[in-house]
Design an enzyme around this catalytic site. Structure first.
Site, PDB file in Angstrom:
ATOM      1  N   SER A   1       0.978  -1.103  -0.055  1.00 34.81           N
ATOM      2  CA  SER A   1       0.047  -0.077  -0.079  1.00 34.81           C
ATOM      3  C   SER A   1       0.681   1.099   0.105  1.00 34.81           C
ATOM      4  O   SER A   1       2.051   1.277   0.127  1.00 34.81           O
ATOM      5  CB  SER A   1      -1.104  -0.080   1.078  1.00 34.81           C
ATOM      6  OG  SER A   1      -0.213   0.398   2.347  1.00 34.81           O
ATOM      7  N   LYS A   2       0.206   2.352  -0.180  1.00 35.88           N
ATOM      8  CA  LYS A   2       0.954   3.757  -0.096  1.00 35.88           C
ATOM      9  C   LYS A   2       2.022   3.736   1.013  1.00 35.88           C
ATOM     10  O   LYS A   2       3.152   4.519   0.644  1.00 35.88           O
ATOM     11  CB  LYS A   2      -0.327   4.763   0.422  1.00 35.88           C
ATOM     12  CG  LYS A   2      -0.930   4.996  -1.119  1.00 35.88           C
ATOM     13  CD  LYS A   2      -0.484   6.112  -1.979  1.00 35.88           C
ATOM     14  CE  LYS A   2      -1.145   6.343  -3.254  1.00 35.88           C
ATOM     15  NZ  LYS A   2      -0.336   5.864  -4.418  1.00 35.88           N
ATOM     16  N   ARG A   3       1.858   3.098   2.150  1.00 36.31           N
ATOM     17  CA  ARG A   3       2.884   3.517   3.008  1.00 36.31           C
ATOM     18  C   ARG A   3       4.200   2.709   2.886  1.00 36.31           C
ATOM     19  O   ARG A   3       5.037   2.820   3.564  1.00 36.31           O
ATOM     20  CB  ARG A   3       2.234   3.068   4.457  1.00 36.31           C
ATOM     21  CG  ARG A   3       2.128   1.467   4.705  1.00 36.31           C
ATOM     22  CD  ARG A   3       1.411   1.277   5.991  1.00 36.31           C
ATOM     23  NE  ARG A   3       0.742  -0.122   5.973  1.00 36.31           N
ATOM     24  CZ  ARG A   3       1.553  -1.207   6.318  1.00 36.31           C
ATOM     25  NH1 ARG A   3       2.689  -1.118   6.917  1.00 36.31           N
ATOM     26  NH2 ARG A   3       1.116  -2.406   6.263  1.00 36.31           N
TER      27      ARG A   3
ATOM     28  N   GLY B   1       5.375   3.219   0.079  1.00 38.99           N
ATOM     29  CA  GLY B   1       6.285   4.190  -0.620  1.00 38.99           C
ATOM     30  C   GLY B   1       5.609   4.252  -1.954  1.00 38.99           C
ATOM     31  O   GLY B   1       4.373   3.805  -2.203  1.00 38.99           O
TER      32      GLY B   1
END
Ligand code: GLU
Length: 481
Positions: free
Chosen positions: A245-247, A249
């Site tokens: 996911s976005k976390r 990167g």
């Protein structure tokens, strides 16, 4: 052309995620390796979430990666008549039915199942409604969905080219919705109709769709279609094995592009996510096509490793044709404000020289521009540790002035002449060459590390080199003494 026909069918609801790009790549490789056809289909029946700008961006990302399609793009939203026709046929053949259950009624059923600790399964309430009952519901203003009758017993088996047989108990499937109350087809239904209409021979897609496949098989059989073959490619997980996911990167092709990754590096990296090409891991598209087979795609999840991608990018940065690399790097230098919007031929030639000097030391185009700023700006702060170490020594200003004088007198200003001049000067002054070289680097770039000093000096040119040496000498005299 062989009879092989595959499709990449993204939903235009966001950027092209690396998982999607990997699915596109595997479809592309499979088509090219078998002399087949690679088709682009845009699954845009979710009218609320689909946006034309995402379609444009998806296509742009595929072009950028070099994954050119042979047919399409076909838009599902332009094919609604066909889904309606096929749904009507299923209704007529009594393989599907209108369901008038309200969301509240369905929610109550779900709640009941939850209380009993059972998985919810639509009980087929509306399977056998009489015409009068249907009319009464319509008179109440209810708008029905259409559900497909699925077998209550037995099994549906998927013969997956990567996973082998995967068997689903039909009792876990229910009469699923094929047309929503707003008249739009569901993903499972539209996909089946289109895969048949487009004569898709192999459906290669992400593992998360495996659970949809028995429904699609039941639906295709109900419609009398020939089944395609299926291949579900493994998931891509984050290093901690959680969902990517976005976390973690950057996760979309657009983001990697914006950071200065090269398309060939990203493609190469995507190919390694779940596929073993053999000994050699550095592969261009042609080499991938030569080696690709679904048999060598793994069943187990692939672990995403940005360090490996970055390493590959460094490799391709180093290998890239300098003229092409200059074009690719230009926007990054412009974004840093180093080069004007409309650069002239000379600017581009200078840029190319800068790139050739710096590229072995960086891993992305973003880093390349960042590491090159001093080639464009002579107003920079000197690295403070460097100042302590190299400028703060007795006599440094004098050494720099002597160096400037020497460079000024050289009949030619090139790698060999500057290097020899430095060595000779050091010898004649009775100092080590390092004593000259370190402060010179700091004077020319503000940094203590970077490309070969004489390369740097020659790219900067005599005038800049001399000017910066004198400026550093003046700085030392006024600031440090
Ligand atoms: N639109 C679907 C997705 O993006 C397509 C899945 C499929 O290939 O059937 O996941």
């Amino acid at each position: 052309m062989s009879g092989v026909r595959v499709r990449f069918a993204p939903s235009p609801t966001g950027e092209l995620h690396i998982g999607g790009a990997r699915t596109a790549l595997f479809n592309y490789l499979f088509a090219r390796a078998s002399g087949g056809t690679f088709i682009l289909r845009i699954d845009d029946t979710d009218l609320e979430r689909s946006r034309p700008e995402f379609t444009t961006a998806l296509m742009e990302a595929l072009h950028w990666l070099g994954l050119e399609w042979d047919e399409g793009p076909f838009f599902q939203a332009q094919n609604l008549d066909e889904y309606n026709r096929e749904a009507a046929r299923l209704l007529e053949e009594k393989k599907a039915y209108h369901c008038y259950c309200t969301p509240e009624e369905l929610a109550a059923g779900r709640e009941e199942a939850r209380k009993q600790g059972k998985p919810y399964r639509y009980p087929g309430t509306c399977r056998n409604l009489s015409q009068e009952e249907e009319r009464a519901f319509l008179a109440e203003g209810r708008s029905p969905v259409i559900r497909l009758i699925t077998p209550d017993e037995g099994e549906t088996a998927v013969d997956d080219m990567i996973r082998g047989w995967v068997v689903f108990d039909n009792s876990t499937l229910d009469d699923f919705i094929i047309v929503k109350s707003n008249g739009l087809p569901t993903y499972n239904f539209a996909s089946v109709v289109d895969d048949a209409r487009m004569r898709i021979t192999h459906v290669i897609r992400a593992e998360e769709h495996l659970s949809n496949t028995p429904r699609q098989i039941i639906c295709a059989r109900a419609l009398g279609y020939e089944l395609p073959l299926y291949a579900h490619v493994p998931m891509i997980l984050a290093p901690d094995r959680s969902k990517l996911s976005k976390r973690h990167g950057a996760t979309s092709v657009e983001e990697f592009r914006a950071k200065g990754y090269l398309p060939e590096a990203l493609l190469n990296y995507l190919a390694l996510l779940g596929w073993s090409p053999g000994e050699e891991e550095i592969l261009d598209l042609a080499a991938m096509i030569e080696r690709f087979s679904l048999e060598r795609v793994h069943k187990t999840a692939a672990i995403y490793d940005v360090a490996k991608l970055t390493w590959l990018n460094g490799h391709y940065l180093w290998e890239a044709d300098p003229v092409r690399l200059t074009q690719l790097a230009l926007p990054f230098f412009q974004a840093e404000g180093l080069i004007a919007e409309n650069p002239g031929e000379e600017d581009l030639q200078y840029l190319q020289k800068v790139i050739e000097t710096v590229r072995s030391r960086v891993k992305t185009l973003g880093e390349l521009a960042e590491a090159s700023t001093y080639f464009y700006r002579d107003q920079f702060e000197y690295d403070s540790k460097g100042v302590q170490k190299h400028f703060n020594k007795e006599g440094t200003a004098e050494l720099l002035r002597k160096a400037a004088e020497t460079l000024e007198k050289l009949p030619v200003f090139d790698l060999e002449s500057t290097e020899t001049a430095y060595r000779d000067l050091a010898a004649s002054l009775g100092v080590s060459s390092g004593r000259l070289i370190h402060p010179t680097r700091l004077a020319l770039s503000g940094r203590t590390m970077g490309p070969g000093l004489f390369e740097l000096m020659v790219v900067l040119g005599r005038e800049q080199a001399v000017k910066r040496l004198l400026a550093a000498a003046a700085y030392i005299e006024t600031t440090l003494n």
